[in-house]
Design a protein around this motif. Structure first.
Motif, short mmCIF file in Angstrom:
data_model
loop_
_atom_site.label_atom_id
_atom_site.label_comp_id
_atom_site.label_asym_id
_atom_site.label_seq_id
_atom_site.Cartn_x
_atom_site.Cartn_y
_atom_site.Cartn_z
N MET A 214 -4.04 11.44 0.15
CA MET A 214 -3.07 10.47 -0.19
C MET A 214 -3.72 9.11 -0.75
O MET A 214 -3.08 8.64 -1.64
CB MET A 214 -2.18 10.46 0.99
CG MET A 214 -1.27 11.55 1.03
SD MET A 214 -0.06 11.36 2.38
CE MET A 214 0.86 12.93 2.57
N ILE A 215 -4.74 8.68 -0.03
CA ILE A 215 -5.32 7.19 -0.50
C ILE A 215 -5.79 7.42 -1.86
O ILE A 215 -5.59 6.79 -2.83
CB ILE A 215 -6.36 6.74 0.35
CG1 ILE A 215 -5.93 6.41 1.51
CG2 ILE A 215 -7.31 5.71 -0.21
CD1 ILE A 215 -7.03 5.82 2.83
N ASN A 216 -6.61 8.58 -2.27
CA ASN A 216 -6.95 8.84 -3.39
C ASN A 216 -6.12 9.06 -4.53
O ASN A 216 -6.21 8.64 -5.59
CB ASN A 216 -7.81 10.11 -3.49
CG ASN A 216 -9.02 10.12 -2.73
OD1 ASN A 216 -9.75 8.91 -2.86
ND2 ASN A 216 -9.77 11.04 -2.14
N SER A 217 -4.85 9.67 -4.29
CA SER A 217 -3.57 9.83 -5.09
C SER A 217 -2.90 8.52 -5.30
O SER A 217 -2.05 8.42 -6.33
CB SER A 217 -2.78 10.91 -4.51
OG SER A 217 -2.15 10.36 -3.48
N ARG A 218 -3.31 7.39 -4.61
CA ARG A 218 -2.56 6.28 -4.56
C ARG A 218 -3.17 5.07 -5.33
O ARG A 218 -3.02 4.14 -5.47
CB ARG A 218 -1.61 5.90 -3.32
CG ARG A 218 -0.50 6.71 -3.10
CD ARG A 218 0.00 6.65 -1.80
NE ARG A 218 1.39 7.32 -1.19
CZ ARG A 218 1.46 8.64 -1.43
NH1 ARG A 218 0.37 9.32 -1.48
NH2 ARG A 218 2.63 8.97 -1.42
N THR A 219 -4.51 5.44 -5.41
CA THR A 219 -5.28 4.29 -5.71
C THR A 219 -5.04 3.52 -7.04
O THR A 219 -5.04 2.37 -7.31
CB THR A 219 -6.73 4.74 -6.08
OG1 THR A 219 -7.34 5.33 -4.96
CG2 THR A 219 -7.98 3.67 -6.62
N HIS A 220 -4.51 4.53 -8.07
CA HIS A 220 -3.93 3.70 -9.34
C HIS A 220 -3.09 2.83 -9.26
O HIS A 220 -3.21 1.44 -9.73
CB HIS A 220 -3.62 4.74 -10.38
CG HIS A 220 -3.06 4.29 -11.69
ND1 HIS A 220 -1.69 3.93 -11.91
CD2 HIS A 220 -3.55 4.33 -12.69
CE1 HIS A 220 -1.78 3.59 -13.01
NE2 HIS A 220 -2.84 3.90 -13.85
N ASP A 221 -1.98 3.02 -8.29
CA ASP A 221 -0.95 1.84 -8.17
C ASP A 221 -1.52 1.09 -7.00
O ASP A 221 -1.13 -0.33 -7.36
CB ASP A 221 0.34 2.68 -7.60
CG ASP A 221 1.01 3.32 -8.77
OD1 ASP A 221 0.82 3.52 -9.77
OD2 ASP A 221 1.73 4.54 -8.18
N GLY A 222 -1.97 1.42 -6.29
CA GLY A 222 -2.60 0.27 -4.96
C GLY A 222 -3.57 -0.62 -5.72
O GLY A 222 -3.49 -1.82 -5.16
N ALA A 223 -4.17 -0.35 -6.68
CA ALA A 223 -5.17 -1.40 -7.16
C ALA A 223 -4.67 -2.07 -8.17
O ALA A 223 -5.43 -3.04 -8.82
CB ALA A 223 -6.70 -0.46 -7.69
N GLN A 224 -3.57 -1.59 -8.84
CA GLN A 224 -3.21 -2.45 -10.08
C GLN A 224 -3.00 -3.80 -9.92
O GLN A 224 -3.55 -4.61 -10.91
CB GLN A 224 -1.76 -1.90 -10.30
CG GLN A 224 -1.44 -2.49 -11.98
CD GLN A 224 -0.27 -1.66 -12.55
OE1 GLN A 224 0.43 -0.75 -11.76
NE2 GLN A 224 0.17 -1.82 -13.57
N HIS A 225 -2.52 -4.24 -9.09
CA HIS A 225 -2.51 -6.17 -8.82
C HIS A 225 -3.58 -6.65 -8.86
O HIS A 225 -3.95 -7.56 -9.58
CB HIS A 225 -1.45 -6.29 -7.52
CG HIS A 225 -1.53 -7.82 -7.20
ND1 HIS A 225 -2.15 -8.35 -6.31
CD2 HIS A 225 -0.64 -8.77 -8.04
CE1 HIS A 225 -2.15 -9.85 -6.53
NE2 HIS A 225 -1.22 -9.75 -7.34
N ILE A 226 -4.74 -6.05 -8.04
CA ILE A 226 -5.98 -6.88 -7.90
C ILE A 226 -6.73 -6.77 -9.17
O ILE A 226 -7.51 -7.73 -9.43
CB ILE A 226 -6.68 -6.47 -6.67
CG1 ILE A 226 -7.75 -7.35 -6.32
CG2 ILE A 226 -7.19 -5.02 -6.76
CD1 ILE A 226 -8.65 -6.97 -5.20
N LEU A 227 -6.65 -5.56 -9.88
CA LEU A 227 -7.69 -5.56 -11.11
C LEU A 227 -6.98 -6.29 -12.17
O LEU A 227 -7.49 -7.12 -13.05
CB LEU A 227 -7.43 -3.86 -11.55
CG LEU A 227 -8.11 -3.16 -10.44
CD1 LEU A 227 -7.95 -1.73 -11.00
CD2 LEU A 227 -9.67 -3.39 -10.50
N GLU A 228 -5.59 -6.36 -12.31
CA GLU A 228 -4.91 -7.35 -13.46
C GLU A 228 -5.05 -8.80 -12.92
O GLU A 228 -5.56 -9.40 -13.88
CB GLU A 228 -3.37 -6.90 -13.28
CG GLU A 228 -2.97 -5.56 -13.88
CD GLU A 228 -1.42 -5.59 -14.20
OE1 GLU A 228 -0.76 -6.28 -13.60
OE2 GLU A 228 -1.02 -4.37 -14.54
N THR A 229 -5.27 -9.19 -11.58
CA THR A 229 -5.58 -10.53 -11.44
C THR A 229 -6.83 -11.13 -11.87
O THR A 229 -7.27 -11.90 -12.44
CB THR A 229 -5.18 -10.70 -9.99
OG1 THR A 229 -3.96 -10.44 -9.67
CG2 THR A 229 -5.55 -12.39 -9.57
#
Length: 297
Positions: A214-229
């Motif tokens: 479930m972590i792997n399937s949610r990495t895209h959304d979970g990482a969006q904020h930090i990557l955009e920042t």
């Protein structure tokens, strides 16, 4: 109740740094909303020497609490969810002072879809999930199954909050009641943890596999904020990340998150020359091509 508190909040409202004042009354049989007080007086200020200032009052048989908080603390409570009652206070409390419609605008933001601050809320919960799973697996590998069990329980709670955020909702105090309705697969994991007849070792082994999937399937959304920042500049020292106005809310989970995203290829390590020729600074850089190919920025 309001007429009793009026002299207190009127004095505060006259001060230029005060942004808004809300009065919240206790609802019968729901004492946790007001922390057992008959009423809460919430005063939001732009800045203050003491970020959270609290006073208790009594009037006959009534007990009241006043919280004077800074705008930064309010945002922290909203983003991290460390004081979940505050959302209820803002939605359902009575606004008795509102400078330049600060509270009206805030309520409007909180009603928006997607949620106000949903990316950072998701990122924070995801980083906490990563930390708890890492700690849990460490205890599991040492044979400390009860400690691993505790970390798995915490992991499932963060996974539950993530699933609620995915649906555009706020995680409530009774988050599992929400999850049972909207994400039965995660609720099933919680039931497995509590009621499965498997041995504790086998139960934990299976749950770690399921949670990691479930972590792997949610990495895209979970990482969006930090990557955009992080795309706001080319490279970052770790201290720059820790002190960023939004990334600081990740707190002690930030470095675990960074290492996870390095492993996933989203972030690369940039060695930078230091004064000491035998050692280099470790800076961080987002793989812009990869991120831009996966996200609509």
């Amino acid at each position: 109740m309001e007429h009793i508190l009026r002299p207190i909040y009127q004095e505060r409202a006259s001060q230029p740094e005060t942004l808004g004042v809300i009065i919240v009354k206790k609802v019968d049989n729901i004492e946790n909303i007001t922390d057992t007080f008959d009423s809460v007086l919430l005063i939001i200020v732009k800045e203050a020497d003491i970020p959270v200032f609290t006073k208790h009052y009594i009037h006959q048989e009534l007990k009241m609490v006043m919280h004077v908080i800074t705008e930064e603390i309010l945002n922290k409570w909203l983003f991290i969810g460390s004081k979940r009652q505050v959302v209820d206070w803002i939605f359902n409390g009575k606004i008795v002072f509102d400078r330049n419609e600060y509270l009206v605008n805030l309520k409007s933001k909180l009603h928006e879809k997607p949620l106000y601050g949903s990316k950072i809320k998701t990122g924070i919960q995801f980083s906490k999930l990563l930390r708890r799973v890492m700690e849990g697996k460490e205890q599991f590998n040492k044979g400390n199954y009860l400690d691993a069990y505790s970390k798995v329980t915490e992991s499932l709670h963060h996974l539950a909050r993530l699933s609620v955020l995915e649906k555009g909702l706020y995680p409530e105090v009774t988050v599992w009641s929400q999850v049972k309705k909207i994400q039965p697969a995660i609720y099933k994991l919680y039931e497995e943890l509590l009621f499965s007849k498997e041995s504790l070792e086998k139960k934990l082994e299976l749950l770690f596999l399921a949670i990691e999937f479930m972590i792997n399937s949610r990495t895209h959304d979970g990482a969006q904020h930090i990557l955009e920042t992080m795309l706001q500049k080319e490279t970052w020292a770790i201290q720059q990340l820790h002190t960023h106005k939004e990334l600081k809310y990740y707190s002690g989970d930030l470095e675990v998150f960074i290492e996870y995203l390095i492993d996933k290829g989203y972030i690369t390590v940039e060695p930078i020359t230091s004064k000491n020729e035998s050692i280099q600074h470790r800076y961080y850089k987002v793989d812009r091509d990869l991120v831009e190919s996966e996200y609509v920025l």
